[in-house]
Design a protein around this motif. Structure first.
Motif, mmCIF file in Angstrom:
data_model
loop_
_atom_site.group_PDB
_atom_site.id
_atom_site.type_symbol
_atom_site.label_atom_id
_atom_site.label_comp_id
_atom_site.label_asym_id
_atom_site.label_seq_id
_atom_site.Cartn_x
_atom_site.Cartn_y
_atom_site.Cartn_z
ATOM 1 N N GLN A 91 80.405 21.899 33.528
ATOM 2 C CA GLN A 91 80.326 23.514 33.019
ATOM 3 C C GLN A 91 80.382 23.699 31.600
ATOM 4 N N ASP A 92 81.032 22.736 30.652
ATOM 5 C CA ASP A 92 81.031 22.779 29.471
ATOM 6 C C ASP A 92 80.058 22.290 28.754
ATOM 7 N N GLN A 93 78.929 21.593 29.324
ATOM 8 C CA GLN A 93 77.946 20.888 28.306
ATOM 9 C C GLN A 93 76.891 21.931 27.619
ATOM 10 N N VAL A 94 76.972 23.023 27.770
ATOM 11 C CA VAL A 94 76.282 23.799 27.023
ATOM 12 C C VAL A 94 76.902 24.513 25.747
ATOM 13 N N TRP A 95 78.248 24.401 25.790
ATOM 14 C CA TRP A 95 79.218 24.964 24.746
ATOM 15 C C TRP A 95 79.152 24.054 23.462
ATOM 16 N N VAL A 96 78.877 24.562 22.556
ATOM 17 C CA VAL A 96 78.727 23.579 21.208
ATOM 18 C C VAL A 96 79.524 24.121 20.132
ATOM 19 N N GLU A 97 79.038 24.587 18.922
ATOM 20 C CA GLU A 97 79.526 24.709 17.490
ATOM 21 C C GLU A 97 80.023 26.243 17.638
ATOM 22 N N TYR A 98 80.553 26.356 16.242
ATOM 23 C CA TYR A 98 81.024 27.710 15.856
ATOM 24 C C TYR A 98 82.100 28.307 17.000
ATOM 25 N N ASN A 99 82.969 27.315 17.348
ATOM 26 C CA ASN A 99 84.026 27.928 18.439
ATOM 27 C C ASN A 99 85.197 28.380 17.967
ATOM 28 N N THR A 100 85.411 29.527 18.385
ATOM 29 C CA THR A 100 87.013 30.346 17.967
ATOM 30 C C THR A 100 87.191 31.244 18.872
ATOM 31 N N ILE A 101 88.117 32.092 18.453
ATOM 32 C CA ILE A 101 88.484 33.239 19.248
ATOM 33 C C ILE A 101 87.437 34.216 19.130
ATOM 34 N N ILE A 102 86.882 34.773 20.097
ATOM 35 C CA ILE A 102 85.740 35.610 19.741
ATOM 36 C C ILE A 102 86.099 37.129 19.644
ATOM 37 N N ALA A 220 74.733 7.966 27.805
ATOM 38 C CA ALA A 220 76.182 8.041 28.220
ATOM 39 C C ALA A 220 76.555 9.651 28.455
ATOM 40 N N GLU A 221 76.076 10.504 27.693
ATOM 41 C CA GLU A 221 76.211 11.848 28.172
ATOM 42 C C GLU A 221 75.301 12.655 29.005
ATOM 43 N N GLY A 222 74.030 11.951 29.006
ATOM 44 C CA GLY A 222 72.978 12.392 29.799
ATOM 45 C C GLY A 222 72.284 13.629 29.518
ATOM 46 N N SER A 223 71.098 13.977 29.899
ATOM 47 C CA SER A 223 70.537 15.230 29.627
ATOM 48 C C SER A 223 71.009 16.398 30.231
ATOM 49 N N GLY A 224 71.227 17.498 29.585
ATOM 50 C CA GLY A 224 71.676 18.718 30.116
ATOM 51 C C GLY A 224 70.558 19.279 31.099
ATOM 52 N N PHE A 225 69.253 18.746 31.002
ATOM 53 C CA PHE A 225 68.100 19.220 31.901
ATOM 54 C C PHE A 225 68.345 18.650 33.180
ATOM 55 N N ASN A 226 69.336 17.762 33.470
ATOM 56 C CA ASN A 226 69.536 17.294 34.922
ATOM 57 C C ASN A 226 70.796 17.798 35.565
ATOM 58 N N ASN A 227 71.361 18.802 34.583
ATOM 59 C CA ASN A 227 72.591 19.500 35.151
ATOM 60 C C ASN A 227 72.333 21.074 35.494
ATOM 61 N N PRO A 228 72.347 21.303 37.036
ATOM 62 C CA PRO A 228 71.937 22.722 37.224
ATOM 63 C C PRO A 228 72.897 23.793 36.549
ATOM 64 N N LEU A 229 73.853 23.653 36.215
ATOM 65 C CA LEU A 229 74.763 24.419 35.588
ATOM 66 C C LEU A 229 74.331 24.742 34.043
ATOM 67 N N PHE A 230 73.914 23.861 33.347
ATOM 68 C CA PHE A 230 73.113 23.933 32.103
ATOM 69 C C PHE A 230 71.824 24.615 32.101
ATOM 70 N N LEU A 231 71.013 24.339 33.141
ATOM 71 C CA LEU A 231 69.962 24.988 33.312
ATOM 72 C C LEU A 231 70.096 26.569 33.595
ATOM 73 N N SER A 232 71.237 26.825 34.539
ATOM 74 C CA SER A 232 71.264 28.124 34.838
ATOM 75 C C SER A 232 71.590 28.969 33.705
ATOM 76 N N HIS A 233 72.678 28.325 32.839
ATOM 77 C CA HIS A 233 72.845 29.179 31.507
ATOM 78 C C HIS A 233 71.713 29.442 30.679
ATOM 79 N N HIS A 234 70.738 28.393 30.618
ATOM 80 C CA HIS A 234 69.603 28.715 29.538
ATOM 81 C C HIS A 234 68.548 29.820 30.427
#
Length: 363
Positions: A91-102, A220-234
């Motif tokens: 579920q967290d695979q898409v979340w990347v940089e510039y993290n902070t309180i929104i 090791a981390e795999g491709s997000g494109f094999n992750n249905p949740l990653f695909l749903s996000h995009h």
């Protein structure tokens, strides 16, 4: 007036979307990752929503953050908060940089201090913020914590507003780009750039994903494109915020060089991921270098100021960028019994590591 923090229950995805669209009218988000486009797409992909904390100035909601609570040591009451995560890798695979309180930048320190005080009241030992950028460690923050540990991660970007982009790169990089591009055009044909129309975004993403899985599917981390949740996000992002997405197809003649998925926000192009054709017999052909140099020139002509490679060490990022900046992984220990215990355990762990591995840098 002090900023207050509140736990907010969301009964459904529709309620979450309504909340996000309402609060983002009052937030000046500096990057796509803290903007409505990313937040709505992310929560739309989740099976279970994380804990949500909101921040208010008087009666006005000025910001929020998502929190995952984890305790890796079940025999000790040492729960940690992880900002803008669920704690589930898929579920967290898409979340990347510039993290902070929104929230808008002007409210960031007050919101962060308020959250830290809430963590202390809830007996949380520490708050972890991954890949943050430009968060000041203010006096209020240090006064409300035992200590703050910081781990640096390099980010890379290229300034595009120049008449000759190549001259700002090293002689070796310029040579590799020119040689690669020359060989591609000699052997396959002229380099061309085609940006997906709104109707083509999904098909381009699917083609990019096929190449991405070939390269990273067994890593090791795999491709997000094999992750249905990653695909749903995009897919949600493409369908609801197409103006903030640019997917490019690059060819040499009729031969595919690759695809690039970029986020468009303000004056900056954020390179998110690519699918590259590496099937070239000549090892002097550098398809990644040609792809990025072609893209930077393409976006420069469209008037963008920056091409941001985001974070993570990579030779191509270092070679093709004109500026290095810093992301920080921050661990903030609360001024509490739990915080003191967790901090002490971490100190012991670090000392044991240095004994086992003398000469290693201490984080």
């Amino acid at each position: 007036m002090a900023v207050s923090v509140h736990h907010k229950n969301l009964a459904s995805l529709e309620e979450a979307k309504s909340f996000l669209r309402g609060v983002h009218r009052y937030i000046d988000a500096p990057t796509p990752f803290t903007s409505l486009i990313w937040q709505e797409s992310w929560v739309s992909s989740l099976e279970v929503l994380p804990i949500l904390y909101t921040f208010k100035l008087g009666s006005q909601t000025i910001g929020y953050c998502w929190i995952a609570s984890k305790n890796p040591l079940s025999f000790l009451p040492l729960s940690s908060w992880y900002m803008n995560q669920t704690g589930v890798a898929a579920q967290d695979q898409v979340w990347v940089e510039y993290n902070t309180i929104i929230c808008s930048k002007k409210h960031e320190q007050a919101c962060l201090t308020s959250l830290l005080k809430k963590a202390k009241v809830d007996h949380i030992c520490k708050l972890y913020i991954s890949m943050s950028h430009d968060i000041a460690i203010s006096k209020d923050l240090t006064d409300n914590s035992i200590r703050v540990d910081s781990e640096n991660v390099n980010g890379y970007r290229t300034f595009l507003i120049t008449a000759d982009l190549e001259k700002h790169l090293s002689k070796n990089t310029r040579s590799q780009i020119r040689r690669s591009t020359k060989l591609l055009e000699q052997d396959y044909g002229a380099i061309s750039v085609i940006e997906a129309s709104k109707e083509q975004l999904h098909s381009y993403l699917e083609k990019l994903g096929s190449l991405h899985k070939e390269k990273w599917g067994k890593s090791a981390e795999g491709s997000g494109f094999n992750n249905p949740l990653f695909l749903s996000h995009h897919k949600h992002l493409l369908e609801n915020f197409p103006e903030n997405v640019s997917i490019i197809e690059i060819k040499a003649g009729t031969t595919l060089l690759g695809y690039s998925y970029n986020l468009i926000f303000g004056d900056t192009v954020y390179f998110y991921c690519s699918g590259i054709n590496y099937q070239y017999g000549n090892n002097k052909i550098k398809p990644g270098y040609t792809l990025h140099s072609t893209l930077m020139e393409y976006y420069r002509k469209k008037g963008f100021h920056w091409y941001d490679f985001l974070g993570g060490e990579s030779r191509y990022k270092e070679s093709l960028s004109t500026e290095t900046y810093i992301f920080k992984n921050l661990t903030i220990y609360t001024r509490s019994i739990e915080g003191r215990l967790s901090s002490a355990l971490q100190r012991i762990k670090q000392k044991l590591f240095l004994v086992a591995w003398p000469g290693s840098p201490q984080q």
